[in-house]
Motif scaffolding. Structure first.
Motif, PDB file in Angstrom:
ATOM      1  N   PRO A  63       0.825  -1.207   0.000  1.00  0.00           N
ATOM      2  CA  PRO A  63       0.000   0.000   0.000  1.00  0.00           C
ATOM      3  C   PRO A  63       0.858   1.255   0.000  1.00  0.00           C
ATOM      4  N   LYS A  65       2.259   3.309  -2.591  1.00  0.00           N
ATOM      5  CA  LYS A  65       2.499   4.202  -3.737  1.00  0.00           C
ATOM      6  C   LYS A  65       2.402   5.683  -3.374  1.00  0.00           C
ATOM      7  N   GLU A  66       1.496   6.007  -2.457  1.00  0.00           N
ATOM      8  CA  GLU A  66       1.358   7.418  -2.075  1.00  0.00           C
ATOM      9  C   GLU A  66       2.524   7.848  -1.192  1.00  0.00           C
ATOM     10  N   GLY A 127      -7.271   4.247  -4.052  1.00  0.00           N
ATOM     11  CA  GLY A 127      -5.900   4.158  -3.562  1.00  0.00           C
ATOM     12  C   GLY A 127      -4.907   4.556  -4.647  1.00  0.00           C
ATOM     13  N   ARG A 154     -11.485   9.882   0.991  1.00  0.00           N
ATOM     14  CA  ARG A 154     -10.286   9.582   0.193  1.00  0.00           C
ATOM     15  C   ARG A 154     -10.592   9.747  -1.299  1.00  0.00           C
ATOM     16  N   ALA A 189     -10.494  -1.484  -8.549  1.00  0.00           N
ATOM     17  CA  ALA A 189      -9.146  -1.056  -8.132  1.00  0.00           C
ATOM     18  C   ALA A 189      -9.065  -1.035  -6.612  1.00  0.00           C
ATOM     19  N   SER A 191      -8.235  -3.267  -3.089  1.00  0.00           N
ATOM     20  CA  SER A 191      -7.411  -4.436  -2.764  1.00  0.00           C
ATOM     21  C   SER A 191      -8.242  -5.473  -2.022  1.00  0.00           C
ATOM     22  N   ALA A 192      -9.592  -5.378  -2.138  1.00  0.00           N
ATOM     23  CA  ALA A 192     -10.485  -6.290  -1.401  1.00  0.00           C
ATOM     24  C   ALA A 192     -10.180  -7.757  -1.723  1.00  0.00           C
ATOM     25  N   LEU A 194      -7.403  -9.126  -2.499  1.00  0.00           N
ATOM     26  CA  LEU A 194      -6.128  -9.580  -1.912  1.00  0.00           C
ATOM     27  C   LEU A 194      -6.361 -10.156  -0.523  1.00  0.00           C
ATOM     28  N   MET A 238      -2.406  -5.578 -17.368  1.00  0.00           N
ATOM     29  CA  MET A 238      -1.963  -4.264 -16.864  1.00  0.00           C
ATOM     30  C   MET A 238      -0.590  -4.380 -16.223  1.00  0.00           C
ATOM     31  N   GLN A 242       2.488  -2.152 -17.332  1.00  0.00           N
ATOM     32  CA  GLN A 242       3.198  -1.187 -16.475  1.00  0.00           C
ATOM     33  C   GLN A 242       4.659  -1.595 -16.299  1.00  0.00           C
TER      34      GLN A 242
HETATM   35  P1  NDP Z   1      -4.095   0.882  -1.878  1.00  0.00           P
HETATM   36  O1  NDP Z   1      -3.753   0.167  -0.631  1.00  0.00           O
HETATM   37  O2  NDP Z   1      -3.452   2.186  -2.187  1.00  0.00           O
HETATM   38  O3  NDP Z   1      -5.694   1.133  -1.915  1.00  0.00           O
HETATM   39  C1  NDP Z   1      -6.561   0.077  -1.607  1.00  0.00           C
HETATM   40  C2  NDP Z   1      -7.979   0.454  -1.990  1.00  0.00           C
HETATM   41  O4  NDP Z   1      -8.812  -0.672  -1.769  1.00  0.00           O
HETATM   42  C3  NDP Z   1      -8.565   1.605  -1.174  1.00  0.00           C
HETATM   43  O5  NDP Z   1      -9.435   2.335  -2.001  1.00  0.00           O
HETATM   44  C4  NDP Z   1      -9.348   0.836  -0.095  1.00  0.00           C
HETATM   45  O6  NDP Z   1     -10.419   1.577   0.448  1.00  0.00           O
HETATM   46  C5  NDP Z   1      -9.890  -0.306  -0.898  1.00  0.00           C
HETATM   47  N1  NDP Z   1     -10.257  -1.483  -0.099  1.00  0.00           N
HETATM   48  C6  NDP Z   1      -9.412  -2.328   0.535  1.00  0.00           C
HETATM   49  N2  NDP Z   1     -10.122  -3.329   1.123  1.00  0.00           N
HETATM   50  C7  NDP Z   1     -11.429  -3.091   0.850  1.00  0.00           C
HETATM   51  C8  NDP Z   1     -12.638  -3.759   1.172  1.00  0.00           C
HETATM   52  N3  NDP Z   1     -12.640  -4.860   1.908  1.00  0.00           N
HETATM   53  N4  NDP Z   1     -13.801  -3.245   0.716  1.00  0.00           N
HETATM   54  C9  NDP Z   1     -13.797  -2.105  -0.032  1.00  0.00           C
HETATM   55  N5  NDP Z   1     -12.692  -1.430  -0.362  1.00  0.00           N
HETATM   56  C10 NDP Z   1     -11.522  -1.916   0.066  1.00  0.00           C
HETATM   57  O7  NDP Z   1      -3.840  -0.172  -3.063  1.00  0.00           O
HETATM   58  P2  NDP Z   1      -3.568   0.121  -4.604  1.00  0.00           P
HETATM   59  O8  NDP Z   1      -4.480   1.197  -5.034  1.00  0.00           O
HETATM   60  O9  NDP Z   1      -2.122   0.279  -4.850  1.00  0.00           O
HETATM   61  O10 NDP Z   1      -3.974  -1.275  -5.280  1.00  0.00           O
HETATM   62  C11 NDP Z   1      -5.346  -1.651  -5.410  1.00  0.00           C
HETATM   63  C12 NDP Z   1      -5.488  -2.972  -6.163  1.00  0.00           C
HETATM   64  O11 NDP Z   1      -5.008  -2.865  -7.491  1.00  0.00           O
HETATM   65  C13 NDP Z   1      -4.703  -4.140  -5.549  1.00  0.00           C
HETATM   66  O12 NDP Z   1      -5.471  -5.309  -5.693  1.00  0.00           O
HETATM   67  C14 NDP Z   1      -3.463  -4.219  -6.398  1.00  0.00           C
HETATM   68  O13 NDP Z   1      -2.882  -5.509  -6.401  1.00  0.00           O
HETATM   69  C15 NDP Z   1      -4.044  -3.879  -7.751  1.00  0.00           C
HETATM   70  N6  NDP Z   1      -3.050  -3.312  -8.677  1.00  0.00           N
HETATM   71  C16 NDP Z   1      -2.759  -4.017  -9.805  1.00  0.00           C
HETATM   72  C17 NDP Z   1      -1.877  -3.509 -10.707  1.00  0.00           C
HETATM   73  C18 NDP Z   1      -1.586  -4.258 -11.942  1.00  0.00           C
HETATM   74  O14 NDP Z   1      -0.635  -3.920 -12.640  1.00  0.00           O
HETATM   75  N7  NDP Z   1      -2.392  -5.256 -12.275  1.00  0.00           N
HETATM   76  C19 NDP Z   1      -1.187  -2.224 -10.505  1.00  0.00           C
HETATM   77  C20 NDP Z   1      -1.606  -1.558  -9.307  1.00  0.00           C
HETATM   78  C21 NDP Z   1      -2.474  -2.114  -8.420  1.00  0.00           C
HETATM   79  P3  NDP Z   1     -10.189   2.584   1.685  1.00  0.00           P
HETATM   80  O15 NDP Z   1      -9.657   3.854   1.101  1.00  0.00           O
HETATM   81  O16 NDP Z   1     -11.539   2.703   2.257  1.00  0.00           O
HETATM   82  O17 NDP Z   1      -9.201   1.894   2.615  1.00  0.00           O
END
Ligand code: NDP
Length: 262
Positions: A63, A65-66, A127, A154, A189, A191-192, A194, A238, A242
Motif C-alpha cells: 500500500p 504508492k502514495e 488508492g 479519500r 481497483a 485491494s479487497a 487480496l 496491466m 506497467q
Molecule cells: P491501496 O492500498 O493504495 O488502496 C486500496 C484500496 O482498496 C482503497 O481504495 C481501499 O479503500 C480499498 N479497499 C481495501 N479493502 C477493501 C474492502 N474490503 N472493501 C472495499 N474497499 C476496500 O492499493 P492500490 O491502489 O495500490 O492497489 C489496489 C489494487 O489494485 C490491488 O489489488 C493491487 O494488487 C491492484 N493493482 C494491480 C496492478 C496491476 O498492474 N495489475 C497495478 C496496481 C495495483 P479505503 O480507502 O476505504 O481503505
C-alpha cells in the motif's frame, strides 16, 4: 549486474520478478529482480537501504504508492498528477518517481479491444492504483469517470487532486453503497480481493466490461461480472504493460510485448 526489486506488503504474490527477468532475457540486459516485504511502518527505511546498497530501481505496490510519491525529489508529469508512484530510481543523488500503471492499463484495454473512446467508467477504490489510471483513462477518451470508495473522503481528495489535470472528462465521486446506473466499464481497483473480501454489485448497477486490477487470486468481482455474462479480465495484462513502461524508464529499451506471455 543491475539490481531491481518490487516493494510491497503483502508481496509474495507479485509476478513482477518473472516479467522483468523475461524482458531482460529478451533484451539481453544483465539484471536481478527481487521481492521485498516492507513493514507497514518501515517503507522509507526499506527503500533507503536498497539504494544505499547500490540498487538501480524499485517498483512499488500496495500500500506504499502514495508514500513513495511523498519521498521523491523529482517526479514525472504523470506521477505529479497521480500523487502516487510505482517506479523509483536514483539519479545524481536524487530520488526520481514515475507512475506507469495508467499506461499499463490503457495498453491492456487496447490489446483486449475494449472501447475507451468514448466511455463512461466506474472505478471502485481510491488508492494509489486508481490515482495512477484516472488521467491516462481520461486521455484515452473516457467522457465520464466516477470513483466509489469505502472511505468517501479519500475519493473526494483524489478527485480534488486530479481535477486540475483533467480537461474534457467529467470526474466525480459516489458512495460505495449507492452504486447505480449504466457504465461501459467497471474497474475494481480495490485491494479487497487480496484479503479475500468482496464488494457486492447491486442489480441496479449495469455495465458492459469488467476489469479486476488484482491477479492470481479468486475475485468475487469477476465472479459477479461472469454471472451477468459480461466480458472480464484480471490485472495480468496491466501488470505486464506497467512493467514494460518501467523497464523502458530504467533501461531505455522497450520490450516486445507481441505474443508475450508468462
Ligand atoms: P491501496 O492500498 O493504495 O488502496 C486500496 C484500496 O482498496 C482503497 O481504495 C481501499 O479503500 C480499498 N479497499 C481495501 N479493502 C477493501 C474492502 N474490503 N472493501 C472495499 N474497499 C476496500 O492499493 P492500490 O491502489 O495500490 O492497489 C489496489 C489494487 O489494485 C490491488 O489489488 C493491487 O494488487 C491492484 N493493482 C494491480 C496492478 C496491476 O498492474 N495489475 C497495478 C496496481 C495495483 P479505503 O480507502 O476505504 O481503505
Amino acid at each position: 549486474m543491475k539490481k531491481f526489486a518490487v516493494v510491497g506488503n503483502p508481496i509474495a504474490h507479485s509476478r513482477s520478478p518473472e516479467i522483468h527477468v523475461a524482458f531482460a532475457r529478451q533484451t539481453h540486459i544483465d539484471l536481478s529482480y527481487d521481492r521485498i516485504l516492507a513493514p507497514l511502518d518501515g517503507f522509507a527505511s526499506t527503500i533507503k537501504d536498497f539504494f544505499a546498497q547500490g540498487g538501480d530501481g524499485l517498483n512499488i505496490t500496495v500500500p506504499f504508492k502514495e508514500e513513495a510519491f511523498a519521498l521523491c525529489n523529482v517526479l514525472t508529469e504523470r506521477a505529479k498528477a497521480a500523487r502516487a508512484v510505482n517506479t523509483l530510481w536514483m539519479q545524481d543523488g536524487q530520488l526520481h518517481g514515475d507512475n506507469t500503471d495508467g499506461a499499463g492499463l490503457v495498453n491492456a484495454m487496447t490489446a483486449l479491444t475494449w472501447p475507451l473512446n468514448p466511455s463512461r467508467i466506474l472505478i471502485l477504490g481510491a488508492g494509489g492504483a486508481t490515482r495512477g489510471v484516472v488521467l491516462p483513462l481520461a486521455n484515452a477518451g473516457a467522457t465520464e469517470i466516477v470513483i466509489a470508495n469505502r472511505t468517501f473522503a479519500r475519493a473526494e481528495s483524489l478527485v480534488e487532486d486530479l481535477s486540475a489535470f483533467i480537461k474534457n472528462t467529467k470526474l466525480h465521486v459516489t458512495a460505495l453503497d449507492q452504486l447505480a446506473g449504466h457504465f461501459d466499464l467497471v474497474i475494481n481497483a480495490t485491494s479487497a480481493s487480496l484479503s479475500g473480501e468482496g464488494i457486492a454489485l447491486p442489480e441496479i448497477l449495469t455495465f458492459n466490461y469488467a476489469y479486476e486490477m488484482a491477479y492470481g487470486k479468486p475475485s468475487s468481482f469477476i465472479d459477479q461480472a461472469k454471472q451477468r455474462a459480461v466480458p472480464t479480465a484480471d490485472g495480468l495484462g496491466m501488470l505486464i504493460g506497467q512493467a514494460a513502461e518501467a523497464f523502458f524508464v530504467w533501461n531505455g529499451v522497450n520490450p516486445d510485448l507481441t505474443n508475450f506471455s508468462l
